[in-house]
Design a protein around this motif. Sequence first.
Motif, short mmCIF file in Angstrom:
data_model
loop_
_atom_site.label_atom_id
_atom_site.label_comp_id
_atom_site.label_asym_id
_atom_site.label_seq_id
_atom_site.Cartn_x
_atom_site.Cartn_y
_atom_site.Cartn_z
N ALA A 77 -16.60 -21.90 -19.36
CA ALA A 77 -15.94 -22.26 -20.62
C ALA A 77 -16.08 -23.74 -20.94
O ALA A 77 -16.00 -24.14 -22.10
CB ALA A 77 -14.47 -21.85 -20.58
N ASN A 78 -16.30 -24.56 -19.91
CA ASN A 78 -16.45 -26.00 -20.12
C ASN A 78 -17.89 -26.40 -20.44
O ASN A 78 -18.18 -27.58 -20.64
CB ASN A 78 -15.98 -26.76 -18.88
CG ASN A 78 -14.51 -26.53 -18.58
OD1 ASN A 78 -13.70 -26.43 -19.50
ND2 ASN A 78 -14.17 -26.41 -17.31
N HIS A 79 -18.79 -25.42 -20.46
CA HIS A 79 -20.20 -25.72 -20.72
C HIS A 79 -20.75 -24.75 -21.76
O HIS A 79 -21.86 -24.23 -21.61
CB HIS A 79 -21.00 -25.61 -19.42
CG HIS A 79 -20.48 -26.50 -18.31
ND1 HIS A 79 -20.76 -27.84 -18.25
CD2 HIS A 79 -19.66 -26.22 -17.26
CE1 HIS A 79 -20.16 -28.37 -17.19
NE2 HIS A 79 -19.49 -27.40 -16.57
N ALA A 80 -19.99 -24.57 -22.83
CA ALA A 80 -20.38 -23.60 -23.86
C ALA A 80 -21.71 -23.99 -24.51
O ALA A 80 -22.50 -23.13 -24.90
CB ALA A 80 -19.29 -23.49 -24.91
N GLN A 81 -21.97 -25.30 -24.64
CA GLN A 81 -23.19 -25.73 -25.31
C GLN A 81 -24.45 -25.26 -24.58
O GLN A 81 -25.48 -24.99 -25.21
CB GLN A 81 -23.20 -27.26 -25.49
CG GLN A 81 -23.43 -28.07 -24.22
CD GLN A 81 -22.18 -28.23 -23.38
OE1 GLN A 81 -21.15 -27.64 -23.66
NE2 GLN A 81 -22.27 -29.05 -22.34
N SER A 82 -24.38 -25.16 -23.25
CA SER A 82 -25.56 -24.72 -22.50
C SER A 82 -25.86 -23.25 -22.72
O SER A 82 -27.00 -22.81 -22.58
CB SER A 82 -25.36 -25.00 -21.01
OG SER A 82 -24.27 -24.24 -20.50
#
Length: 344
Positions: free
Chosen positions: A106-111
């Motif tokens: 959830a903390n790396h949605a951009q990836s």
Amino acid sequence: MKIDLTETTSSKINQALVSARRAAGSPAVGMVLTLVVVTDEENAYDALKAAGDSSREHPSRIIAVIKRASRSPRSRRDARLDAEVRVGSDSGSGETIVLRLHGELANHAQSVVLPLLLPDAPVVVWWPEGAPEDPAKDPLGALAQRRITDAYSAEHPSAELAVRAQSYTPGDTDLSWTRITPWRSMLAAALDQKPVEVVSATVEGESENPSCELLAMWLADRLNVPVERTQSQGPGLTAVRMQTKGGTIVLDRPDGSLATLSMEGQPNRAVALKRRETAELLAEELRRLDPDNTYASAVKFGVDRLTGAAESGPAEAAKPATAGTASAAPAAAKKTAAKKTAAK
């Protein structure tokens, strides 16, 4: 057509999209942009419905990013991606990908989102609520040419406008601004019909409606006159009164649907000013992907006034200007400064 994917990857989602398009008989991609919707489970249905309806005017790939909060420390460490792919009648006139990000992911949605963007097409990110303080610096917002927020969904809508002004970056906009487009058009048309000098104005509307504040800021910024913000029972914006040297111009909408335009020396005219659905507002914003300089000027005009309210405490910052409180037009600000200087 719907395809559910559990514990998947961006690569598998792209493969599912190709398979779904072939099964639906439309292997070509005919979409004009990617719309990323950042929401939660509670608001996902309404947000996706609005995005799907707006895609009938702007065929787009809709990517809904839903971050699932984990309850235990162990589950928060476990990263998992679940997805739902919708093609055809289930997704308006484009494609819809619903992403549910669990745990650390959830903390790396951009990836996860980056490989799913349409190549060589504009990207728009929309936060129906819970927008970051600085959308342009948000990892998802940094991928977009346009970033859409909605101050009306904030806990303190009027104070939220100060946040939007402080963090404004070309490409930012807000649906509270979009809601007043018909009002701005009618008021500008009224002044075109009867070119007179405006000396003051009053904006009347609900107390927790940032569109009223934005309209007052826009009038004060453009006309360089004091604008008074008064409260009513609504719904939404209810009236605008402009005092001119040739009489009063009034645009009054007491029922949220039909307004009356009154001008000195002319008969009253009925004007359709119906409150619009979110899908219509979103479709309007997707028509233009260049920076909205008028919005930038209007929202920045109100920064000093809203910041002054914030100095007296959070509760005061949440309150819009009440009856008898004028927004600080430049001339009024100079007079106030002169009085303070004389008093020292």
